[in-house]
Design an enzyme around this catalytic site. Structure first.
Site, PDB file in Angstrom:
ATOM      1  N   ASP A 217       0.902  -1.233  -0.077  1.00 17.99           N
ATOM      2  CA  ASP A 217       0.002   0.027   0.079  1.00 17.99           C
ATOM      3  C   ASP A 217       0.822   1.252   0.088  1.00 17.99           C
ATOM      4  O   ASP A 217       1.528   1.483   1.002  1.00 17.99           O
ATOM      5  CB  ASP A 217      -0.835  -0.091   1.377  1.00 17.99           C
ATOM      6  CG  ASP A 217      -2.257   1.011   1.258  1.00 17.99           C
ATOM      7  OD1 ASP A 217      -1.779   2.222   0.876  1.00 17.99           O
ATOM      8  OD2 ASP A 217      -3.290   0.670   1.672  1.00 17.99           O
ATOM      9  N   GLU A 243      -0.498  -0.856  -4.630  1.00 17.77           N
ATOM     10  CA  GLU A 243      -1.850  -0.016  -4.372  1.00 17.77           C
ATOM     11  C   GLU A 243      -1.449   1.513  -4.216  1.00 17.77           C
ATOM     12  O   GLU A 243      -0.816   1.947  -3.611  1.00 17.77           O
ATOM     13  CB  GLU A 243      -2.293  -0.881  -2.970  1.00 17.77           C
ATOM     14  CG  GLU A 243      -3.448   0.156  -2.436  1.00 17.77           C
ATOM     15  CD  GLU A 243      -4.419  -0.796  -1.556  1.00 17.77           C
ATOM     16  OE1 GLU A 243      -4.432  -1.967  -1.566  1.00 17.77           O
ATOM     17  OE2 GLU A 243      -4.865  -0.166  -0.713  1.00 17.77           O
ATOM     18  N   GLU A 271      -9.346   4.049  -2.959  1.00 21.93           N
ATOM     19  CA  GLU A 271      -9.855   4.334  -1.909  1.00 21.93           C
ATOM     20  C   GLU A 271     -10.149   5.818  -1.588  1.00 21.93           C
ATOM     21  O   GLU A 271     -10.938   6.052  -0.602  1.00 21.93           O
ATOM     22  CB  GLU A 271      -9.204   3.725  -0.758  1.00 21.93           C
ATOM     23  CG  GLU A 271      -7.897   4.475  -0.390  1.00 21.93           C
ATOM     24  CD  GLU A 271      -6.816   3.845   0.644  1.00 21.93           C
ATOM     25  OE1 GLU A 271      -6.454   2.586   0.233  1.00 21.93           O
ATOM     26  OE2 GLU A 271      -6.769   4.139   1.760  1.00 21.93           O
ATOM     27  N   ASP A 294     -14.153   2.965  -0.717  1.00 25.61           N
ATOM     28  CA  ASP A 294     -14.432   2.976   0.625  1.00 25.61           C
ATOM     29  C   ASP A 294     -15.807   3.325   0.769  1.00 25.61           C
ATOM     30  O   ASP A 294     -16.313   4.414   0.307  1.00 25.61           O
ATOM     31  CB  ASP A 294     -13.492   3.916   1.476  1.00 25.61           C
ATOM     32  CG  ASP A 294     -13.889   3.607   2.907  1.00 25.61           C
ATOM     33  OD1 ASP A 294     -12.880   3.261   3.653  1.00 25.61           O
ATOM     34  OD2 ASP A 294     -14.887   3.631   3.600  1.00 25.61           O
ATOM     35  N   HIS A 321     -11.980  -0.593   0.171  1.00 29.28           N
ATOM     36  CA  HIS A 321     -11.027  -0.261   1.367  1.00 29.28           C
ATOM     37  C   HIS A 321     -11.833  -0.923   2.531  1.00 29.28           C
ATOM     38  O   HIS A 321     -12.940  -0.869   2.898  1.00 29.28           O
ATOM     39  CB  HIS A 321     -10.851   1.242   1.141  1.00 29.28           C
ATOM     40  CG  HIS A 321      -9.961   1.659   2.243  1.00 29.28           C
ATOM     41  ND1 HIS A 321     -10.443   2.542   3.108  1.00 29.28           N
ATOM     42  CD2 HIS A 321      -8.600   1.346   2.361  1.00 29.28           C
ATOM     43  CE1 HIS A 321      -9.316   2.946   4.015  1.00 29.28           C
ATOM     44  NE2 HIS A 321      -8.429   2.120   3.495  1.00 29.28           N
ATOM     45  N   GLU A 341     -11.052  -6.868   2.221  1.00 31.34           N
ATOM     46  CA  GLU A 341      -9.803  -6.191   3.357  1.00 31.34           C
ATOM     47  C   GLU A 341     -10.133  -6.214   4.728  1.00 31.34           C
ATOM     48  O   GLU A 341     -11.297  -5.792   5.004  1.00 31.34           O
ATOM     49  CB  GLU A 341      -9.428  -4.878   2.738  1.00 31.34           C
ATOM     50  CG  GLU A 341      -8.607  -4.327   3.786  1.00 31.34           C
ATOM     51  CD  GLU A 341      -7.826  -2.824   3.436  1.00 31.34           C
ATOM     52  OE1 GLU A 341      -8.544  -2.317   2.578  1.00 31.34           O
ATOM     53  OE2 GLU A 341      -6.963  -2.408   3.754  1.00 31.34           O
TER      54      GLU A 341
HETATM   55  C1  LIG Z   1      -1.863   1.274   5.575  1.00 30.20           C
HETATM   56  C2  LIG Z   1      -2.386   2.319   4.809  1.00 30.20           C
HETATM   57  O1  LIG Z   1      -1.370   3.467   4.720  1.00 30.20           O
HETATM   58  C3  LIG Z   1      -3.554   3.049   5.097  1.00 30.20           C
HETATM   59  O2  LIG Z   1      -3.689   3.561   6.384  1.00 30.20           O
HETATM   60  C4  LIG Z   1      -4.704   1.917   4.672  1.00 30.20           C
HETATM   61  C5  LIG Z   1      -4.926   1.925   3.438  1.00 30.20           C
HETATM   62  O3  LIG Z   1      -4.962   2.505   2.423  1.00 30.20           O
HETATM   63  C6  LIG Z   1      -5.681   0.462   3.314  1.00 30.20           C
HETATM   64  O4  LIG Z   1      -6.170  -0.425   3.932  1.00 30.20           O
HETATM   65  O5  LIG Z   1      -5.856   0.247   2.233  1.00 30.20           O
HETATM   66 MG   LIG Z   2      -4.850   1.474   0.680  1.00 29.99          MG
END
Ligand SMILES: C[C@H](O)[C@H](O)CC(=O)C(=O)O
Ligand SMILES: [Mg+2]
Length: 397
Positions: A217, A243, A271, A294, A321, A341
């Site tokens: 990510d 991602e 997202e 999301d 997301h 996820e």
């Molecule tokens: C971990 C990532 O930086 C963010 O906080 C969460 C995310 O983008 C995701 O779950 O996809």
């Molecule tokens: Mg992400």
């Protein structure tokens, strides 16, 4: 036979909550989610170590409650905090009060078009999403049906999860199908940073073996050139997808990146994208293989259904997301959402803990990487608001 008419909407209220889930990472010190994660702000050394340092947590959580005339309350939790409360109370509430909760299409349309001159994406769509989710929760509670029944019913018996967190090796032991790691070093850390990223991936691959999915990510931190070099170097370590590698506004960059990555590696994003129009752009420009709306940010369930239909026709997967029950009720109803996820909110992250704690009570969590569809069998989104948390209602109408 007489048609059952549901009680009308009496009142809409909006609250803020600090800390815990749905807050855009208002987590305590030492949490993996705030530990030197690459971001677009990493080019400034003073904002590199912690996302809270540049204000990732300023907004906090938005809780929307919608009360019907018979006293039934639907609610939802998303991001947006006090500014979103203002939008809900002072602007959006007028499109619900006095209306039937069955009128979610017209309500969504009016919320979107009445705010279009200052909205379209970001905070306003977070607020609209919160209202829309609360409306679906209310509708389910009034009809005594889970949201996933109202979306067409389950197409499979269980949800299968990958885990997002800094410990895919632990996620594997916990039964997840894959692990998505935060990328720690961005372009400003040069070739040394890029090498450190690859070493981390190689170490994790050695721990989890050849078949476990590993993803990165990149939280919008990279540019096309860096992302391409990273993807090429990561290919030999079996990176499944890269991602949100670049800015969500750079559709042209995503189109190029998708052409540049090694064959077999997937490009995912979305997202921080919103509405059917934003996602149409991603798909028509062939920016990615998987879209990741999301539910609490893209426009809610009403809009996600449209986004998902577009994706289905374009042959793209929709893997929302991490947004807990708000995505589970959707994912279980769609063939082009084959897995989901789970965002690991444990600081380690070495344990499975509810994603939206402490706000939600009764939130199902994966066991051995799975949740049975039957675990969603309760009215609405099947969760209750924890009334013991400190909620603040900054505005009224
Ligand atoms: C971990 C990532 O930086 C963010 O906080 C969460 C995310 O983008 C995701 O779950 O996809
Ligand atoms: Mg992400």
């Amino acid at each position: 036979m007489a048609i059952v008419s549901l009680p009308k909407i009496k009142h809409v209220r909006a609250f803020t909550v600090r800390g815990g889930g749905a807050d855009y990472h208002d987590q305590g010190a030492g949490h993996w989610i705030d530990d030197h994660i690459a971001t677009p702000m990493s080019r400034y050394p003073e904002y590199r170590q912690s996302r809270q340092s540049f204000g990732i947590n300023v907004l906090g959580t938005l809780v929307v409650e919608i009360e019907a005339e018979d006293g039934t309350i639907g609610f939802a939790v998303t991001t947006g905090g006090e500014p979103a409360c203002y939008i809900v109370e002072k602007h959006l509430a007028r499109f619900l009060e006095g209306r039937s909760p069955t009128d979610y299409e017209k309500i969504w349309d009016q919320m979107y078009f009445s705010t279009q001159y200052y909205g379209r994406k970001g905070l306003v769509i977070n607020a609209i999403s919160g209202v829309d989710l609360a409306l679906w929760d209310l509708l389910g509670k009034l009809r005594q049906e889970p949201v996933y029944h109202m979306l067409g019913g389950a197409v499979r018996d269980e949800l299968q999860f990958y885990a997002t967190g800094a410990r895919p090796d632990v996620a594997k032991e916990l039964g997840f199908i894959g692990g998505k790691m935060p990328l720690h070093h961005g372009p400003a850390e040069g070739i040394e940073g890029l090498k450190k990223n690859i070493v981390e991936l190689a170490d994790m691959r050695a721990k989890v073996g050849p078949d476990f999915w590993l993803m990165w990510d990149c939280w919008m931190a990279l540019d096309v050139d860096y992302a391409t070099r990273l993807a090429i170097a990561a290919h030999e370590h079996g990176l499944k997808w890269i991602e949100e590698a670049i800015s969500p506004d750079d559709y042209w960059g995503y189109q190029q990146l998708k052409r540049n990555v090694p064959t077999g590696m997937l490009v995912t994003t979305g997202e921080h994208e919103a509405t059917r129009w934003g996602f149409r752009m991603l798909m028509e420009m062939d920016c990615c293989d998987i879209i990741q709306p999301d539910v609490g940010w893209c426009g809610g369930v009403t809009e996600l259904l449209k986004i998902s239909a577009l994706a289905d026709a374009a042959g793209k997967m929709v893997v929302p997301h991490g947004s807990s029950v708000y995505s589970y009720h959707f994912v279980v109803t769609r063939h082009n959402s084959p897995f989901a996820e789970f965002l690991m909110m444990h600081p380690g992250p070495t344990e499975v803990v509810p994603m939206f704690a402490p706000q939600l009570l009764g939130e199902p969590v994966p066991e051995n990487g799975k949740i049975r569809a039957s675990a969603l069998d309760a009215p609405g989104f099947g969760v209750e608001l924890n009334r013991e948390i400190a909620m603040h209602r900054p505005y009224t109408h």
